[in-house]
Design an enzyme around this catalytic site. Structure first.
Site, PDB file in Angstrom:
ATOM      1  N   GLY A 158      -3.734  -7.170  -5.401  1.00  0.00           N
ATOM      2  CA  GLY A 158      -3.226  -6.640  -6.716  1.00  0.00           C
ATOM      3  C   GLY A 158      -2.580  -7.746  -7.361  1.00  0.00           C
ATOM      4  N   ARG A 197     -10.694  -7.676  -4.901  1.00  0.00           N
ATOM      5  CA  ARG A 197     -10.581  -7.335  -3.527  1.00  0.00           C
ATOM      6  C   ARG A 197     -11.862  -7.435  -3.036  1.00  0.00           C
ATOM      7  NH1 ARG A 197      -5.197  -4.780  -3.284  1.00  0.00           N
ATOM      8  NH2 ARG A 197      -4.820  -3.822  -5.175  1.00  0.00           N
ATOM      9  N   ASP A 253      -0.176  -8.773   1.813  1.00  0.00           N
ATOM     10  CA  ASP A 253      -0.410  -8.819   3.461  1.00  0.00           C
ATOM     11  C   ASP A 253      -1.796  -8.743   3.645  1.00  0.00           C
ATOM     12  OD1 ASP A 253      -0.549  -5.985   2.623  1.00  0.00           O
ATOM     13  OD2 ASP A 253      -0.285  -5.496   4.582  1.00  0.00           O
ATOM     14  N   THR A 280       3.126 -10.233  -4.463  1.00  0.00           N
ATOM     15  CA  THR A 280       3.012  -8.471  -4.594  1.00  0.00           C
ATOM     16  C   THR A 280       4.214  -7.820  -5.045  1.00  0.00           C
ATOM     17  OG1 THR A 280       2.807  -6.693  -3.126  1.00  0.00           O
ATOM     18  CG2 THR A 280       3.458  -8.485  -2.007  1.00  0.00           C
ATOM     19  N   ASP A 327       5.135  -5.132  -4.056  1.00  0.00           N
ATOM     20  CA  ASP A 327       5.587  -4.178  -3.088  1.00  0.00           C
ATOM     21  C   ASP A 327       6.916  -4.605  -2.259  1.00  0.00           C
ATOM     22  OD1 ASP A 327       3.719  -2.600  -4.141  1.00  0.00           O
ATOM     23  OD2 ASP A 327       2.146  -3.207  -2.258  1.00  0.00           O
ATOM     24  N   ASP A 376       6.883  -6.075   0.413  1.00  0.00           N
ATOM     25  CA  ASP A 376       6.596  -5.359   1.784  1.00  0.00           C
ATOM     26  C   ASP A 376       6.124  -6.353   2.872  1.00  0.00           C
ATOM     27  OD1 ASP A 376       4.201  -6.113   0.878  1.00  0.00           O
ATOM     28  OD2 ASP A 376       3.081  -4.251   1.274  1.00  0.00           O
ATOM     29  N   ARG A 412       3.292   1.098  -1.973  1.00  0.00           N
ATOM     30  CA  ARG A 412       2.481   1.238  -0.748  1.00  0.00           C
ATOM     31  C   ARG A 412       3.263   1.864   0.223  1.00  0.00           C
ATOM     32  NH1 ARG A 412      -2.689  -2.787   0.646  1.00  0.00           N
ATOM     33  NH2 ARG A 412      -3.437  -2.545  -1.420  1.00  0.00           N
TER      34      ARG A 412
HETATM   35  P1  ATP Z   1      -1.354  -5.989  -2.660  1.00  0.00           P
HETATM   36  O1  ATP Z   1      -0.321  -5.894  -1.835  1.00  0.00           O
HETATM   37  O2  ATP Z   1      -1.245  -6.366  -4.053  1.00  0.00           O
HETATM   38  O3  ATP Z   1      -2.310  -4.833  -2.398  1.00  0.00           O
HETATM   39  P2  ATP Z   1      -2.953  -7.564  -0.669  1.00  0.00           P
HETATM   40  O4  ATP Z   1      -3.232  -8.980  -0.756  1.00  0.00           O
HETATM   41  O5  ATP Z   1      -2.215  -6.767   0.241  1.00  0.00           O
HETATM   42  O6  ATP Z   1      -2.321  -7.160  -2.097  1.00  0.00           O
HETATM   43  P3  ATP Z   1      -5.584  -6.197  -0.270  1.00  0.00           P
HETATM   44  O7  ATP Z   1      -6.570  -5.549  -1.030  1.00  0.00           O
HETATM   45  O8  ATP Z   1      -5.181  -5.594   0.835  1.00  0.00           O
HETATM   46  O9  ATP Z   1      -4.374  -6.680  -1.021  1.00  0.00           O
HETATM   47  O10 ATP Z   1      -6.172  -7.718   0.265  1.00  0.00           O
HETATM   48  C1  ATP Z   1      -6.755  -8.579  -0.731  1.00  0.00           C
HETATM   49  C2  ATP Z   1      -8.095  -9.047   0.057  1.00  0.00           C
HETATM   50  O11 ATP Z   1      -7.803  -9.866   1.234  1.00  0.00           O
HETATM   51  C3  ATP Z   1      -9.097  -8.122   0.400  1.00  0.00           C
HETATM   52  O12 ATP Z   1      -9.940  -7.480  -0.688  1.00  0.00           O
HETATM   53  C4  ATP Z   1      -9.800  -8.727   1.434  1.00  0.00           C
HETATM   54  O13 ATP Z   1     -10.837  -9.566   0.794  1.00  0.00           O
HETATM   55  C5  ATP Z   1      -8.940  -9.874   2.211  1.00  0.00           C
HETATM   56  N1  ATP Z   1      -8.449  -8.960   3.566  1.00  0.00           N
HETATM   57  C6  ATP Z   1      -7.871  -7.666   3.524  1.00  0.00           C
HETATM   58  N2  ATP Z   1      -7.455  -7.562   4.722  1.00  0.00           N
HETATM   59  C7  ATP Z   1      -8.027  -8.361   5.354  1.00  0.00           C
HETATM   60  C8  ATP Z   1      -8.233  -8.531   6.944  1.00  0.00           C
HETATM   61  N3  ATP Z   1      -7.545  -7.623   7.587  1.00  0.00           N
HETATM   62  N4  ATP Z   1      -9.068  -9.538   7.203  1.00  0.00           N
HETATM   63  C9  ATP Z   1      -9.435 -10.443   6.465  1.00  0.00           C
HETATM   64  N5  ATP Z   1      -9.465 -10.302   5.029  1.00  0.00           N
HETATM   65  C10 ATP Z   1      -8.633  -9.379   4.645  1.00  0.00           C
END
Ligand code: ATP
Length: 322
Positions: free
Chosen positions: A11, A72, A103, A125, A127, A129, A171
């Site tokens: 995000g 994503r 994360d 983020t 969040d 978190d 979240r």
């Molecule tokens: P936000 O907290 O704002 O949602 P985020 O980084 O947690 O941010 P995610 O959509 O969970 O957002 O993850 C971003 C990208 O990171 C995913 O689209 C994917 O490409 C990669 N990613 C997420 N989880 C994994 C994982 N377990 N292993 C490898 N890559 C991952």
């Protein structure tokens, strides 16, 4: 001199641009070559890489969102996707990749590290978190955004003697809700971590009505349920009429707060220092106003706990308990 790639992922969050500026300017102080990777891991796989210059990051600190765009990507998580991303890292001879995200993005960075890349992560983020750091970039702005919207919603609610429930993001973390409820302020807060049952919250709203309070505001974290469901529950179990409001994306839009710009500047600069200290695969954060760094694995495993003292303070300052 090093070649450093930088990407934003997950995000978008206010302050990502301030972090990009800090990383690029710090790198240029070391005479590094700075490479912007556009559209997160998806763009890395597809080779969307452009040099980032001194002038290129001028005037971006105050802009919300991310100039590097974000995405994503499910394909990146597959062995073929990750291999493609590694090919680009090798093709551009990147010594390190700086990842700004939440994360999920940290897990993506870990995947790259397992294939030999050196990654430095910055918490981007709204969040809040990520447990290893007191604050994430964007959280403060999100709380300010929610607080501003609560002020406006309260004008209408007070004028019409209404009760309302506002759903906020986060979240599985209740920090945006708790901080908004403290600063808004709101009368009741429902977070995923808090022990307050919906039935208890409904009982409090009923008592409030019996005491003659006309207006009452509840904040519910998305991880604790939806505003519409809570409103339905209250109306089915009491005779309190309650309006649900979902704030949505406005929470993470707009110019970053001073606190987020400062945090982004300090964390971004430190990530570049760590690369020059020949450190590998670490996450940068802030604890007790000191910039810290921890192994990436530790950052991913750390659990964010609700600040119980803050939650209890909210209860003490709440008119229902007096
Ligand atoms: P936000 O907290 O704002 O949602 P985020 O980084 O947690 O941010 P995610 O959509 O969970 O957002 O993850 C971003 C990208 O990171 C995913 O689209 C994917 O490409 C990669 N990613 C997420 N989880 C994994 C994982 N377990 N292993 C490898 N890559 C991952």
């Amino acid at each position: 001199m090093k070649k450093i790639g930088i990407l934003t992922s997950g995000g978008d969050t206010p302050g990502m641009n301030a972090a990009v500026r800090a990383v690029v300017r710090m790198g240029l102080n070391y005479n590094d070559a700075m490479l912007g990777i556009y559209h997160g891991y998806q763009g890395l796989m597809e080779g969307h890489v452009q040099p980032l210059t001194n002038d290129g990051v001028h005037g971006i600190t105050q802009r919300g969102g991310t100039i590097l765009r974000t995405a994503r990507s499910e394909i990146f998580r597959t062995p073929a996707g990750c291999a493609k991303a590694m090919d680009i890292i090798h093709a551009y001879e990147m010594d390190a990749v700086i990842v700004i995200g939440g994360d999920g993005s940290y897990r993506g960075a870990k995947l790259l590290s397992e294939h030999g890349a050196n990654v430095m992560c910055l918490p981007g983020t709204i969040d809040n978190d990520l447990g290893y750091t007191d604050f994430t970039i964007g959280f403060d702005t999100a709380v300010n955004n929610v607080m501003g919207e609560m002020d406006k919603i309260l004008d209408t609610m007070r004028s019409h003697d209404r009760v309302g429930v506002i759903e906020v993001m986060g979240r599985n973390c209740g920090d945006i809700a708790l901080w908004s409820a403290m600063t808004g302020p709101a009368d009741i807060v429902l977070t995923p971590e808090s022990p307050l049952e919906w039935s208890e919250a409904a009982r409090m709203l009923m008592q409030s009505k019996l005491k003659g309070h006309k207006t009452c505001l509840v904040v519910i974290a998305e991880g604790a349920g939806h505003a519409a469901d809570f409103a339905k529950f209250v109306e089915e179990t009491t005779d309190v009429e309650i309006r649900p409001v979902v704030l949505g994306y406005i929470q993470r839009g707009g110019a970053p707060s001073a606190a987020d710009r400062m945090l982004a500047a300090r964390l971004g600069a430190r990530a570049v220092d760590l690369i020059h200290e020949e450190q590998r695969n670490r996450a940068v954060g802030i604890r007790d106003n000191h910039i810290i760094d921890v192994p990436l694995d530790e950052a991913i495993e750390s659990k964010q706990n609700q600040d119980e003292a803050l939650y209890n303070l909210h209860l003490k300052l709440n008119r229902f308990n007096l």
